[in-house]
Design a protein around this motif. Structure first.
Motif: not given
Length: 955
Positions: A627-651
């Motif tokens: 799980a740790d390896a997946a988290l670190r590997h996917e951080l760029p995609n998670l970062r993009a998803a986070w910004r999209l979530v915040r831009d959409r205001g999806s709490l």
């Protein structure tokens, strides 16, 4: 020797049997005690060795009554051996001093040669190799083998062994980088055989094998090491092994650099295809980077900027490469740069920490794909240039950054064939033929086919990406059919020299043409894959294909996209699909044109929520490292998803992401995720959200790790007021308990921790925190009981590491140093396997404390030097203050009161320092004298570093 003449030089060699040379004459020194005295004096390197130290070394059990007289006799006899150089053995007030010239001790000479080699390695690899070979040749056999029963000499022998490994590693690395792999292969093999579990030796042997054309043997060596390490030590290798295996598997048989903990720079892997037609540009850029501070490689998409910049970086020593293609949020640039530097910053200004590291680098900083973050990159580069006066920066972008110091280097398309000449030697034709030969091997092209190829590359205007895409279509069409369809399908330019914009339109038309040759299902899958900024693994890609209703086997559709060069498949390890950035931009355009961008965005967010939920669930199991390896590997995609979530205001989605990553906030120094939690906690819309309590508790945990205890407690208390479920209450009780622990309020700690433990049935750290409070409050029996209860059923490496750390603290507070050390070591090993970097740090501090208490002063000092450097680089002052207090305690016991008092006073007056250490009775808090200036943090670190070095050099 006449009056006033200097005595002849004296040389003592210890890298083998002890040898004394006076002038040019070797002198025999008989008797083990006398030889030991000579060795101890020489190893002091010009410092006075006290009589007490010499007597204790010669007679460690019990000093005979005649011990001091015997020592004086040995000194007298040594002066006789020195002859006319006897004046170099001087009597001081409390001991003796042997005056050796700069190269009078071979081990000191070896260190000097290594430093000189490092200084010239960047500009003169061959010269550095010669210096390192000279240093390596100084070892003549087993070091002082007849004197190792003398404790101080045994310690020095161990240091010489470490230096030998360092010299050997440096020589191997330098020789391989200089293309001299054949000459050091035997040495690399021997170094590996001497210590098969030492990873640097394994990596260097693999590199040596790869550079001598033995890539399969190199990969076999890596596999054997991986298996042996797991079987004999129960450990996993560092990421450097996997990186080198990928480099070798991709065909990098040349002197690609081994990942280095010293440089921290990512290793440019040699691309599978050779760079054609760019030698002049690469050479020009190398020349420019020696004269200019900032060079921007400018050109349209697909012209080959990234490939040329990569080649420039590969040929530079210690280049740092920052890839911005996966970064969509301007605020994430400092975090991406920190990742490129292998730098973890858990507190403070991330960019400032990066600048501090870059200021010591010789190699250039290469920043690739700047155009979509131009303003933020401009600001970042300006800060870097101001803070690193010796650093040069190479950026790639479709337009200039716009800084005054910028030199714009425009990369033109590849040269086109003329009416005459040797067509295969024309770079644009050569690129087509190289790519075509990989797609459809066969006999050399006929003259007529060469003329067709020449016409194709002219119509594509020499754009490398367009040429490669067109050549890739030979998997489907004959050369003639390709030429015919290209002519009909693309809106190629008319007469005259085309502009850069026209060239870019030609490239887009080429991609469009390849895109239209796909089936509708394949085009839809291509469009939706484009939202993943850093690619996607095979499982997620196949799920996406199934969700889109792609007919047939999803794997077949993905294979088709790979075959048509629309996506790339990285098959090193688990298969992952990626797009060239130009193709991804095209896919996003087509996504919007099809009206599917909202659907694709929702798909990416759903993937991120599901992934983080899986990570949260898996973190509590024995599969935590996965799980740790997946988290670190996917951080760029998670970062993009986070910004999209915040831009959409999806709490709902934002709360799901943040709370699922609670363990990352707690144990993994991923400061960016901590920032997400605190950002969401500030959102006014969160007030009425049902998961507000869990979000505020996660933000409280993030604030605690920044050392802001008042804010952590405010957030956690606010979370308790808004928590609607017991599970959300748990998120708040945990940071309340650790904040109280940092303040030394042990009753509060136990109250919050027991309440937290009552909420969750899963093995967590709550009872361990209560156990720490009990131990620090002087109740070790209750502490052991609480910790045992907390460990019941624990299976994840981090929870097991946490339990081992707590036992170490309990044993340390009870004075059981040996037991404490073993538990600290187990905690560190387990935490490293799970990626729990925070736990590695705090357990290391505990380990150094017990080693210092046990009298292993040099071990402790060296450890403090490393851990203080680590915490300082990461701006983690919360734990740095604790470490500095422990160092001050050790310095005080060594009689170094001045630095100890300054460090302790600074810690006692620092607002972000936690409560005074708990393993022993604290010193009374030190107050600053009225009107006295408060020492800066830089001053404190400098005092600490100097004190460590001074005490390591003491006799």
């Amino acid at each position: 020797m006449g009056a006033g003449d200097a005595p002849p030089p004296v040389r003592v060699d210890v890298l083998g049997p002890l040898r004394l040379v006076v002038g040019t004459t070797a002198v025999d020194v008989p008797g083990p005690k006398r030889r030991a005295v000579l060795a101890l004096l020489a190893l002091a390197e010009g410092r006075t060795v006290t009589i007490d130290h010499l007597v204790d070394a010669l007679w460690p059990a019990e000093v005979p009554e005649s011990g001091r007289q015997a020592l004086h006799t040995h000194i007298s006899r040594l002066r006789a051996h020195l002859g006319n150089a006897a004046a170099r053995l001087q009597t001081r007030q409390d001991g003796y001093q042997l005056d050796l010239l700069a190269d009078g001790l071979d081990v000191a000479h070896a260190r000097s040669l290594v430093e000189r080699a490092r200084a010239v390695a960047c500009d003169d690899a061959a010269g550095a190799c010669a210096l390192l070979r000279e240093a390596h040749a100084l070892w003549r056999g087993p070091v002082l083998s007849d004197l190792t029963d003398i404790a101080p000499i045994a310690t020095a022998v161990e240091g010489c062994a470490q230096l030998y490994r360092e010299v050997t590693d440096a020589l191997l690395a330098c020789a391989i980088d200089a293309g001299q792999g054949h000459g050091v292969l035997a040495l690399a093999t021997t170094a590996h055989a001497d210590d098969p579990l030492r990873e640097p030796a394994v990596l260097l042997l693999m590199r040596a094998l790869a550079t001598t054309g033995q890539a399969p043997e190199a990969l076999r060596t890596g596999r054997e090491y991986r298996h042996r390490l797991a079987e004999e030590a129960g450990l996993d290798p560092s990421p450097a092994l996997g990186e080198l295996e990928r480099v070798i598997a991709a065909g990098a048989a040349g002197p690609a650099r081994t990942p280095s903990r010293r440089s921290g720079a990512p290793v440019p892997a040699r691309p599978a295809s050779r760079l054609i037609g760019r030698e002049v540009e690469v050479s020009d850029l190398h020349r420019l980077l020696t004269a200019e501070r900032l060079v921007t490689l400018v050109g349209p998409g697909g012209v080959g900027k990234t490939r040329v910049a990569d080649e420039v970086a590969r040929r530079c020593e210690a280049a740092t490469i920052l890839l911005l293609a996966p970064v969509t949020d301007p605020a994430a640039i400092p975090h991406a740069l920190a990742a490129a530097l292998n730098l973890t910053v858990v507190q403070g200004d991330v960019l400032a920490a990066c600048v501090a590291v870059l200021s010591d680098r010789r190699g250039p900083l290469v920043i690739d794909n700047c155009e979509h973050l131009l303003d933020a990159v401009r600001d970042t580069v300006e800060v870097v240039l101001a803070g690193c006066p010796d650093l040069s920066v190479l950026t790639t972008s479709r337009e200039r950054l716009g800084l005054p110091a910028e030199y714009a280097f425009r990369l033109a398309p590849l040269p086109l064939p003329g009416p005459d000449g040797d067509l295969p030697q024309v770079p644009s034709v050569a690129v087509f033929l190289d790519r075509a030969g990989r797609v459809r091997p066969g006999p050399p092209p006929t003259p007529a086919e060469l003329r067709t190829v020449a016409d194709i590359v002219r119509r594509l205007d020499g754009m490398p990406l367009a040429i490669e895409l067109a050549a890739g279509r030979l998997s489907t069409f004959s050369l003639a059919d390709l030429h015919h369809r290209l002519d009909r399908s693309l809106d190629l330019l008319g007469g005259g020299r085309p502009s850069a914009d026209a060239r870019h339109r030609t490239l887009r038309a080429t991609i469009e043409w390849s895109y239209q040759l796909l089936s509708e299902d394949e085009r839809r899958l291509f469009r939706h894959l484009a939202v993943f900024v850093d690619g996607v693994d095979v499982d997620a890609a196949e799920r996406l294909a199934a969700d889109l209703g792609v007919d047939g086997d999803p794997g077949s559709a993905l294979a088709r996209l790979v075959d048509t060069s629309m996506i790339e498949a990285d098959v090193t390890g688990r298969t992952r699909y990626r797009m060239l950035e130009t193709l991804r931009a095209f896919g996003l355009d087509r996504l919007a044109a099809a009206g599917e961008d909202e659907t694709a965005t929702a798909s990416l967010i759903r993937w991120a929520v599901e992934l983080t939920a899986w990570i949260a669930a898996t973190m509590t199991t024995e599969r935590e490292p996965e799980a740790d390896a997946a988290l670190r590997h996917e951080l760029p995609n998670l970062r993009a998803a986070w910004r999209l979530v915040r831009d959409r205001g999806s709490l709902d989605d934002a709360a799901a992401l943040v709370t699922a990553l609670f363990d990352a906030v707690t144990y993994r120094d991923l400061v960016e995720i901590r920032g997400w939690a605190e950002e969401l906690a500030e959102d006014p819309a969160l007030t009425t959200h049902p998961r507000a309590g869990a979000v505020l508790g996660t933000a409280a945990e993030a604030a605690y790790h920044r050392g802001d205890y008042p804010r952590a407690e405010r957030l956690a208390c606010a979370g308790l007021e808004r928590a609607t479920e017991n599970s959300d209450t748990w998120y708040c009780l945990l940071p309340l308990s650790v904040a109280a622990l940092a303040r030394g309020s042990y009753d509060e700690v136990i109250e919050h921790s027991l309440a937290s433990a009552a909420i969750t049935t899963a093995p967590r750290e709550s009872l361990g925190i209560a156990a720490l409070a009990a131990a620090y409050a002087g109740d070790p029996d209750r502490a052991r009981t609480l910790n045992d209860q907390g460990l019941d059923g624990a299976v994840s490496p981090t929870m097991l590491a946490w339990g081992a750390y707590v036992v170490g603290e309990i044993e340390s507070s009870s004075g059981r140093r040996e037991s404490a050390e073993q538990h600290y070591l187990r905690a560190i090993d387990l935490a490293r396997t799970s990626g729990a970097t925070f736990l590695v740090g705090v357990a290391t501090v505990g380990l150094l404390t017990v080693r210092a208490d046990a009298g292993r002063v040099d071990d402790a000092l060296r450890g403090y030097r490393d851990v203080i450097g680590y915490f300082a680089r990461t701006s983690n002052w919360t734990h740095l203050w604790t470490t500095l207090r422990n160092l001050a305690d050790l310095l005080r016991r060594l009689g170094d009161d001045g630095p100890a008092t300054l460090i302790a006073t600074a810690a006692d007056n620092a607002p972000d320092a936690p409560a005074v250490g708990h393993s022993r009775a604290p010193e009374p808090p030190a107050a600053l004298a009225p009107g006295a200036p408060r020492p800066s943090r830089a001053d404190v670190l400098e005092v600490a570093r100097r004190a460590i070095e001074r005490n390591l050099k003491r006799p």
